[in-house]
Design a protein around this motif. Sequence first.
Motif, PDB file in Angstrom:
ATOM      1  N   GLN A  34       2.655   1.455  -3.561  1.00  0.00           N
ATOM      2  CA  GLN A  34       1.776   1.834  -4.665  1.00  0.00           C
ATOM      3  C   GLN A  34       1.390   3.306  -4.594  1.00  0.00           C
ATOM      4  O   GLN A  34       1.370   4.003  -5.611  1.00  0.00           O
ATOM      5  N   GLY A  35       1.098   3.790  -3.395  1.00  0.00           N
ATOM      6  CA  GLY A  35       0.719   5.190  -3.248  1.00  0.00           C
ATOM      7  C   GLY A  35       1.856   6.133  -3.597  1.00  0.00           C
ATOM      8  O   GLY A  35       1.668   7.118  -4.325  1.00  0.00           O
ATOM      9  N   SER A  56      -1.511   6.897   1.597  1.00  0.00           N
ATOM     10  CA  SER A  56      -0.940   5.574   1.856  1.00  0.00           C
ATOM     11  C   SER A  56      -0.827   5.311   3.356  1.00  0.00           C
ATOM     12  O   SER A  56      -1.099   4.201   3.825  1.00  0.00           O
ATOM     13  N   PHE A  74       0.832  -1.202   0.000  1.00  0.00           N
ATOM     14  CA  PHE A  74       0.000   0.000   0.000  1.00  0.00           C
ATOM     15  C   PHE A  74       0.869   1.256   0.000  1.00  0.00           C
ATOM     16  O   PHE A  74       0.568   2.224  -0.716  1.00  0.00           O
ATOM     17  N   ILE A  75       1.934   1.249   0.802  1.00  0.00           N
ATOM     18  CA  ILE A  75       2.844   2.394   0.834  1.00  0.00           C
ATOM     19  C   ILE A  75       3.548   2.552  -0.508  1.00  0.00           C
ATOM     20  O   ILE A  75       3.643   3.660  -1.062  1.00  0.00           O
TER      21      ILE A  75
END
Length: 266
Positions: free
Chosen positions: A148-149, A192, A145-146
């Motif tokens: 991709q953001g 994120s 998640f971190i």
Amino acid sequence: MKKKSIGSMILMIVIMIYLLIPLAVSFIYSVFRKWTDILPEGFHLDNYVSLFTDAEFLASVGRSVVMCVVPIVLTIVIVLLALFVTVIYFPKLEKYVQIICMIPYTIQGIILSVSILSLYVGSNTFLSKRMVMLMGAYCIVILPFIYQGIRNGMRAVNMPTLIEAAEMLGASKIYAFFKVIVPNILSAIIVSSLLAVGIIFGDYVLIRNLLGTSSPNMQIYLYQTMKSDSTKASAVFVIIMMVTFVITAVVLYMRGREAKSKVSKK
């Protein structure tokens, strides 16, 4: 246009009410002694008074915040540095970095916790400490998640072009990255981080397997309370949600303040 805006606002209000129903019901249940009929009976605030005067519960709140903030900060720093090196110096390796960062999507919490325990518990190093293992596990879980953001934010601002422009003005690559790129992708980092907060606060498997009850956080405290008092457990749940909302509000306030400062500079 007005009809569309009014319709959108009504739809948003309906969705917000629907999402807040579980929290509202939990709060109502936590301030009454029993709810076996249509209406609850016996209003009181004893559950909240006992929780906020319980040193063990307050300690669990502090642990939960630390367990949330530390992995997120570590993961953001690691991803930023990794993407800086990859995008600027080794762009052909970026696809491999993306594959590595996406792997945690496929790893279940129970498998991750058992693997970490079997690998590090007997190593006799600082990695064998339960808290260190838990922080590392959370870094792995929130990594996709971190990544991709932050990567989406870098693509949106065209990172290589901005760094080249900064170099033409005499700045080094690392200076341009932290002084130009990072402030411009702050919104992506914040979004994120908020996703990561929700994931960590919703976790029970990792902390139960890796940390047990030796240093309980709010989730463990909630599980233990559910065995003895359901109304008090509802109060714990409401407080967990409030802590999550406070963290979210602080992050969004920082984002709004940063946006205002950019506007004032212009």
